[in-house]
Scaffold this motif. Structure first.
Motif, short mmCIF file in Angstrom:
data_model
loop_
_atom_site.label_atom_id
_atom_site.label_comp_id
_atom_site.label_asym_id
_atom_site.label_seq_id
_atom_site.Cartn_x
_atom_site.Cartn_y
_atom_site.Cartn_z
N ASN A 27 0.82 -1.21 0.00
CA ASN A 27 0.00 0.00 0.00
C ASN A 27 0.86 1.27 0.00
N ASN A 28 1.96 1.25 0.71
CA ASN A 28 2.85 2.42 0.72
C ASN A 28 3.60 2.56 -0.59
N LEU A 29 3.93 1.44 -1.22
CA LEU A 29 4.59 1.51 -2.53
C LEU A 29 3.68 2.15 -3.57
N ALA A 30 2.38 1.98 -3.42
CA ALA A 30 1.44 2.56 -4.39
C ALA A 30 1.61 4.07 -4.49
N PHE A 31 1.87 4.74 -3.38
CA PHE A 31 2.05 6.19 -3.40
C PHE A 31 3.34 6.57 -4.14
N VAL A 32 4.38 5.79 -3.95
CA VAL A 32 5.65 6.04 -4.64
C VAL A 32 5.46 5.80 -6.15
N ILE A 33 4.75 4.75 -6.49
CA ILE A 33 4.50 4.43 -7.89
C ILE A 33 3.70 5.53 -8.57
N LEU A 34 2.69 6.03 -7.91
CA LEU A 34 1.84 7.08 -8.51
C LEU A 34 2.58 8.39 -8.72
N GLN A 35 3.72 8.55 -8.09
CA GLN A 35 4.55 9.73 -8.37
C GLN A 35 5.28 9.58 -9.70
N ARG A 36 5.37 8.35 -10.19
CA ARG A 36 6.12 8.08 -11.41
C ARG A 36 5.27 7.62 -12.58
N LEU A 37 4.07 7.18 -12.30
CA LEU A 37 3.17 6.70 -13.35
C LEU A 37 1.81 7.38 -13.20
N ASP A 38 1.13 7.51 -14.30
CA ASP A 38 -0.24 8.02 -14.21
C ASP A 38 -1.15 6.88 -13.76
N ALA A 39 -2.28 7.23 -13.22
CA ALA A 39 -3.20 6.24 -12.64
C ALA A 39 -3.69 5.23 -13.67
N ALA A 40 -3.90 5.67 -14.91
CA ALA A 40 -4.39 4.75 -15.95
C ALA A 40 -3.36 3.67 -16.25
N THR A 41 -2.10 4.06 -16.35
CA THR A 41 -1.03 3.08 -16.61
C THR A 41 -0.92 2.10 -15.46
N LEU A 42 -0.98 2.62 -14.23
CA LEU A 42 -0.92 1.75 -13.07
C LEU A 42 -2.08 0.77 -13.07
N ALA A 43 -3.27 1.23 -13.41
CA ALA A 43 -4.45 0.36 -13.43
C ALA A 43 -4.27 -0.77 -14.44
N VAL A 44 -3.71 -0.44 -15.60
CA VAL A 44 -3.50 -1.47 -16.63
C VAL A 44 -2.44 -2.46 -16.16
N LEU A 45 -1.33 -1.95 -15.64
CA LEU A 45 -0.27 -2.84 -15.19
C LEU A 45 -0.71 -3.70 -14.00
N TRP A 46 -1.58 -3.14 -13.17
CA TRP A 46 -2.04 -3.87 -11.98
C TRP A 46 -2.82 -5.12 -12.36
N GLN A 47 -3.35 -5.16 -13.59
CA GLN A 47 -4.05 -6.35 -14.05
C GLN A 47 -3.11 -7.55 -14.13
N SER A 48 -1.81 -7.30 -14.19
CA SER A 48 -0.82 -8.38 -14.20
C SER A 48 -0.86 -9.18 -12.90
N LYS A 49 -1.42 -8.59 -11.86
CA LYS A 49 -1.48 -9.29 -10.58
C LYS A 49 -2.27 -10.59 -10.71
N VAL A 50 -3.26 -10.61 -11.55
CA VAL A 50 -4.04 -11.83 -11.76
C VAL A 50 -3.12 -12.95 -12.26
N ILE A 51 -2.22 -12.61 -13.14
CA ILE A 51 -1.29 -13.59 -13.70
C ILE A 51 -0.33 -14.09 -12.62
N VAL A 52 0.20 -13.17 -11.84
CA VAL A 52 1.17 -13.53 -10.81
C VAL A 52 0.50 -14.37 -9.71
N VAL A 53 -0.66 -13.93 -9.24
CA VAL A 53 -1.36 -14.68 -8.19
C VAL A 53 -1.73 -16.07 -8.69
#
Length: 140
Positions: A27-53
């Motif tokens: 959860n804390n990393l999310a704030f650091v990530i959002l300083q470097r990526l826009d929310a839309a890109t993060l949302a798309v990349l976060w879909q990779s979590k399904v693959i990893v899980v």
């Protein structure tokens, strides 16, 4: 014993503290990530979590994915990669140094996103493992 309150059972408390700590880091990393990526890109990349899980789940629980599950995961992976590749394309009107700085921040953001994905995925699968090992018993 199952009737012991969770706070009086340090081993059981430690078992649940592991995913709690991992989720707190995520959860804390999310704030650091959002300083470097826009929310839309993060949302798309976060879909990779399904693959990893899913992959971790199949490995940890020694289950074999069905053909439909493999196809679904492959399609999700292709979608995430293709979306990210189009997002990384350079806008020709930007100055070179602006492009390099933005590209670097974006790459750091993508790398941090995958670190957060793995942390969160490990916490998810670990929580499921604990739940299955304890048989779903509630702490009283």
């Amino acid at each position: 014993p199952p009737s012991t309150p969770l706070l009086l059972a340090p081993r059981r408390l430690a078992v649940y503290a592991v995913p709690a700590l991992l989720f707190a880091i995520d959860n804390n990393l999310a704030f650091v990530i959002l300083q470097r990526l826009d929310a839309a890109t993060l949302a798309v990349l976060w879909q990779s979590k399904v693959i990893v899980v899913s992959t971790l789940y199949f490995v940890v629980f020694r289950k074999r994915p069905r053909a439909a599950q493999r196809v679904a995961l492959l399609l999700l992976a292709v979608g995430v990669v293709s979306t990210k590749l189009t997002a990384l394309e350079c806008a020709p009107s930007r100055a070179l140094h602006q492009h390099v700085a933005a590209h670097h921040a974006s790459l750091v953001g993508v790398a941090l996103t995958f670190v957060a994905l793995f942390i969160s995925s490990i916490a998810d699968v670990y929580t499921e493992l604990v739940y299955k090992r304890l048989g779903g018993r509630r702490a009283r």
